[in-house]
Scaffold this motif. Structure first.
Motif, PDB file in Angstrom:
ATOM      1  N   LEU A 241       2.684 -20.736  -0.466  1.00 42.45           N
ATOM      2  CA  LEU A 241       3.877 -20.077   0.066  1.00 42.45           C
ATOM      3  C   LEU A 241       3.963 -20.352   1.563  1.00 42.45           C
ATOM      4  N   GLU A 242       5.142 -20.713   2.009  1.00 41.35           N
ATOM      5  CA  GLU A 242       5.327 -20.972   3.437  1.00 41.35           C
ATOM      6  C   GLU A 242       5.880 -19.747   4.141  1.00 41.35           C
ATOM      7  N   LYS A 243       5.410 -19.516   5.358  1.00 45.09           N
ATOM      8  CA  LYS A 243       5.954 -18.448   6.201  1.00 45.09           C
ATOM      9  C   LYS A 243       7.198 -18.985   6.907  1.00 45.09           C
ATOM     10  N   PRO A 244       8.218 -18.172   7.137  1.00 40.71           N
ATOM     11  CA  PRO A 244       8.330 -16.766   6.710  1.00 40.71           C
ATOM     12  C   PRO A 244       8.416 -16.662   5.193  1.00 40.71           C
ATOM     13  N   ILE A 245       7.749 -15.667   4.647  1.00 40.63           N
ATOM     14  CA  ILE A 245       7.567 -15.552   3.204  1.00 40.63           C
ATOM     15  C   ILE A 245       8.792 -14.947   2.519  1.00 40.63           C
ATOM     16  N   ASP A 246       9.225 -15.594   1.467  1.00 37.23           N
ATOM     17  CA  ASP A 246      10.308 -15.092   0.617  1.00 37.23           C
ATOM     18  C   ASP A 246       9.685 -14.100  -0.368  1.00 37.23           C
ATOM     19  N   LEU A 247       9.902 -12.814  -0.168  1.00 39.41           N
ATOM     20  CA  LEU A 247       9.238 -11.784  -0.971  1.00 39.41           C
ATOM     21  C   LEU A 247       9.608 -11.854  -2.445  1.00 39.41           C
ATOM     22  N   GLU A 248      10.853 -12.211  -2.745  1.00 43.20           N
ATOM     23  CA  GLU A 248      11.249 -12.327  -4.147  1.00 43.20           C
ATOM     24  C   GLU A 248      10.506 -13.468  -4.829  1.00 43.20           C
ATOM     25  N   TYR A 249      10.300 -14.551  -4.075  1.00 45.04           N
ATOM     26  CA  TYR A 249       9.551 -15.679  -4.621  1.00 45.04           C
ATOM     27  C   TYR A 249       8.083 -15.303  -4.824  1.00 45.04           C
ATOM     28  N   VAL A 250       7.544 -14.493  -3.901  1.00 45.92           N
ATOM     29  CA  VAL A 250       6.172 -14.005  -4.040  1.00 45.92           C
ATOM     30  C   VAL A 250       6.015 -13.214  -5.333  1.00 45.92           C
ATOM     31  N   LYS A 251       6.976 -12.346  -5.602  1.00 46.10           N
ATOM     32  CA  LYS A 251       6.920 -11.524  -6.816  1.00 46.10           C
ATOM     33  C   LYS A 251       6.931 -12.399  -8.068  1.00 46.10           C
ATOM     34  N   LYS A 252       7.773 -13.426  -8.071  1.00 44.01           N
ATOM     35  CA  LYS A 252       7.866 -14.312  -9.232  1.00 44.01           C
ATOM     36  C   LYS A 252       6.562 -15.085  -9.429  1.00 44.01           C
ATOM     37  N   MET A 253       6.002 -15.608  -8.333  1.00 43.16           N
ATOM     38  CA  MET A 253       4.753 -16.366  -8.426  1.00 43.16           C
ATOM     39  C   MET A 253       3.606 -15.472  -8.875  1.00 43.16           C
ATOM     40  N   ALA A 254       3.583 -14.252  -8.353  1.00 44.51           N
ATOM     41  CA  ALA A 254       2.524 -13.313  -8.724  1.00 44.51           C
ATOM     42  C   ALA A 254       2.603 -12.983 -10.217  1.00 44.51           C
ATOM     43  N   ARG A 255       3.820 -12.712 -10.689  1.00 44.22           N
ATOM     44  CA  ARG A 255       4.008 -12.372 -12.100  1.00 44.22           C
ATOM     45  C   ARG A 255       3.566 -13.524 -12.999  1.00 44.22           C
ATOM     46  N   LEU A 256       3.933 -14.746 -12.644  1.00 44.25           N
ATOM     47  CA  LEU A 256       3.579 -15.917 -13.444  1.00 44.25           C
ATOM     48  C   LEU A 256       2.067 -16.134 -13.453  1.00 44.25           C
ATOM     49  N   ALA A 257       1.440 -16.062 -12.283  1.00 42.56           N
ATOM     50  CA  ALA A 257      -0.001 -16.301 -12.188  1.00 42.56           C
ATOM     51  C   ALA A 257      -0.792 -15.243 -12.955  1.00 42.56           C
ATOM     52  N   ILE A 258      -0.388 -13.992 -12.824  1.00 41.66           N
ATOM     53  CA  ILE A 258      -1.096 -12.904 -13.502  1.00 41.66           C
ATOM     54  C   ILE A 258      -0.919 -13.002 -15.014  1.00 41.66           C
ATOM     55  N   ASN A 259       0.285 -13.318 -15.473  1.00 39.27           N
ATOM     56  CA  ASN A 259       0.526 -13.453 -16.915  1.00 39.27           C
ATOM     57  C   ASN A 259      -0.327 -14.574 -17.514  1.00 39.27           C
ATOM     58  N   ARG A 260      -0.411 -15.694 -16.805  1.00 37.87           N
ATOM     59  CA  ARG A 260      -1.236 -16.809 -17.286  1.00 37.87           C
ATOM     60  C   ARG A 260      -2.707 -16.413 -17.335  1.00 37.87           C
ATOM     61  N   TYR A 261      -3.164 -15.741 -16.286  1.00 37.28           N
ATOM     62  CA  TYR A 261      -4.558 -15.336 -16.191  1.00 37.28           C
ATOM     63  C   TYR A 261      -4.925 -14.362 -17.310  1.00 37.28           C
ATOM     64  N   ARG A 262      -4.058 -13.382 -17.535  1.00 32.71           N
ATOM     65  CA  ARG A 262      -4.339 -12.374 -18.565  1.00 32.71           C
ATOM     66  C   ARG A 262      -4.230 -12.970 -19.975  1.00 32.71           C
ATOM     67  N   SER A 263      -3.321 -13.923 -20.151  1.00 28.08           N
ATOM     68  CA  SER A 263      -3.204 -14.584 -21.461  1.00 28.08           C
ATOM     69  C   SER A 263      -4.475 -15.376 -21.771  1.00 28.08           C
ATOM     70  N   LYS A 264      -5.004 -16.026 -20.750  1.00 25.17           N
ATOM     71  CA  LYS A 264      -6.237 -16.794 -20.936  1.00 25.17           C
ATOM     72  C   LYS A 264      -7.403 -15.865 -21.262  1.00 25.17           C
ATOM     73  N   LYS A 265      -7.463 -14.712 -20.584  1.00 26.02           N
ATOM     74  CA  LYS A 265      -8.519 -13.742 -20.857  1.00 26.02           C
ATOM     75  C   LYS A 265      -8.398 -13.199 -22.279  1.00 26.02           C
ATOM     76  N   LEU A 266      -7.154 -13.000 -22.727  1.00 30.57           N
ATOM     77  CA  LEU A 266      -6.933 -12.517 -24.093  1.00 30.57           C
ATOM     78  C   LEU A 266      -7.417 -13.546 -25.112  1.00 30.57           C
ATOM     79  N   LEU A 267      -7.168 -14.824 -24.826  1.00 29.57           N
ATOM     80  CA  LEU A 267      -7.640 -15.886 -25.710  1.00 29.57           C
ATOM     81  C   LEU A 267      -9.167 -15.885 -25.770  1.00 29.57           C
ATOM     82  N   GLU A 268      -9.802 -15.749 -24.603  1.00 34.84           N
ATOM     83  CA  GLU A 268     -11.265 -15.696 -24.548  1.00 34.84           C
ATOM     84  C   GLU A 268     -11.779 -14.512 -25.355  1.00 34.84           C
TER      85      GLU A 268
END
Length: 315
Positions: A241-268
Motif C-alpha cells: 500500500l502506498e502512502k497516503p493510504i486509501d482506507l477503503e482499499y486497506v479494508k478490501k485488502m485486509a478482508r481478502l487476505a484474512i479470508n484466504r488465510y482462514r480458508s487455508k487454516k480450515l483446509l488444514e
C-alpha cells in the motif's frame, strides 16, 4: 510427525475441549440432550483418537475413560448436575495433562459411584465460570485479529480505527520488537511500514515468518522500490500500500487476505480431522480383514498429505 501437525493438534484440542464444554452448558440450561450428546461425544472421541495418534498415552487413557462414562448416559437420555460438573472437571484435567502438568483426579468406574449431592450454588458458580471462559475464547477466535506497526503513532491510530470499524480486533505498535513478542496471539494479518528504526519492515517480515510462515503480511510506505518489492515478495509479503493510504482499499485488502488465510487454516483443520479419525478406522479395517480398502485409504491420504506439503512449499 511433522511439528506443524503437532502444533495444529494443540489448537484443535483446545477447540474440542470448548465444544464439549459448550455442549454440557447447553444441556445444563435445558437444551436437547440428544443433539448436545453427539457434539460432546464426538469431542471426547476425537481427543482420544488424536492423543493415540500422537503417542500421548496419559491423555488417551483419560479420554477413553471419560468417553466410556459419557457414553453410558446415552440410554438414560439425561445427565444430572453433578455429572455435568464431573465432566467439566474432566475436561479441565485433560487440558492440564496436555500441558504436562501433574493432575489429581479420579475417574470413577461408573457414574453411579459419584456423590450425587450437589448444592445448587456450587453448580451455578462452576457453570458461570466455564460459560464466561468459553464465551471469551469463542469471541476472540471468531473475530479476526490484525497487528499494525508504524513508528508514526498517528498512522497506527488511523489504520486501527478504519479496521475496527469493520469489526476486526486490532493491536497497534510503534516498533516491531513489541509485535514479535505478541505473536503467540496468532494474528490473522499484519500491516507494517517498511522504513522504521531499530527493525525495518523487511527484517520484521523475516522474523515473523520464521515463527509463523502462514500469517499474511502487507506493507505500506511512502515510496516502494522495485528491489524492495521483489525481496519482500520472496519472503512471503502478500501486498503493498502506498502512502497516503486509501482506507477503503486497506479494508478490501485486509478482508481478502484474512479470508484466504482462514480458508487455508480450515483446509488444514479438515485434513487433520481426517488423520485423527483414520487411526480408529485403520484399526477397524485391519481387524475386519479389509486390507484392500485399508490400502486404498492409505494411498489417498498419502496423496492428500503430499499435496498439502506442495502447497506449503509453494506459498
Amino acid at each position: 510427525m511433522e511439528d506443524a501437525m503437532i502444533d495444529e493438534f494443540l489448537i484443535e484440542a483446545d477447540e474440542m475441549f470448548e465444544l464439549a464444554e459448550v455442549g454440557l452448558l447447553n444441556i445444563d440450561k435445558g437444551e436437547s440432550f440428544d443433539v448436545n450428546f453427539n457434539q460432546i461425544f464426538r469431542s471426547f472421541h476425537n481427543l482420544k483418537g488424536a492423543a493415540g495418534m500422537f503417542g500421548l498415552e496419559l491423555l488417551q487413557e483419560h479420554m477413553h475413560k471419560v468417553e466410556t462414562l459419557f457414553e453410558s448416559t446415552r440410554d438414560i437420555g439425561k445427565i444430572s448436575k453433578k455429572e455435568i460438573d464431573f465432566f467439566l472437571d474432566a475436561v479441565d484435567v485433560a487440558r492440564d495433562i496436555l500441558k504436562g502438568e501433574d493432575v489429581d483426579f479420579v475417574v470413577v468406574d461408573k457414574l453411579s459411584d459419584l456423590d450425587q449431592e450437589v448444592t445448587l450454588s456450587v453448580h451455578v458458580d462452576k457453570i458461570k465460570k466455564v460459560k464466561e471462559a468459553v464465551e471469551h475464547s469463542v469471541i476472540n477466535k471468531n473475530t479476526p485479529l490484525v497487528f499494525i506497526v508504524d513508528d508514526e503513532e498517528e498512522i497506527v491510530e488511523i489504520l486501527s480505527f478504519a479496521l475496527e470499524s469493520e469489526g476486526y480486533r486490532v493491536k497497534g505498535y510503534t516498533n516491531g520488537h513489541d509485535l514479535v513478542e505478541d505473536l503467540e496471539e496468532d494474528p490473522d494479518l499484519i500491516l507494517s511500514d517498511i522504513k522504521m528504526p531499530e527493525i525495518d519492515g523487511l527484517k520484521l517480515l523475516k522474523e515473523v515468518h520464521a515463527v509463523h510462515p502462514e500469517i499474511p503480511f502487507i506493507f505500506f510506505s511512502g515510496f516502494i522500490t522495485k528491489e524492495v518489492m521483489m525481496e519482500s515478495l520472496s519472503y512471503g509479503a502478500q501486498g503493498f500500500l502506498e502512502k497516503p493510504i486509501d482506507l477503503e482499499y486497506v479494508k478490501k485488502m485486509a478482508r481478502l487476505a484474512i479470508n484466504r488465510y482462514r480458508s487455508k487454516k480450515l483446509l488444514e483443520k479438515s485434513i487433520d480431522y481426517i488423520m485423527y479419525q483414520f487411526s480408529d478406522l485403520d484399526k477397524y479395517l485391519e481387524e475386519s480383514g479389509k486390507e484392500n480398502v485399508r490400502r486404498t485409504l492409505k494411498t489417498e491420504l498419502e496423496i492428500i498429505l503430499e499435496q498439502r506439503k506442495n502447497l506449503k512449499n509453494a506459498a
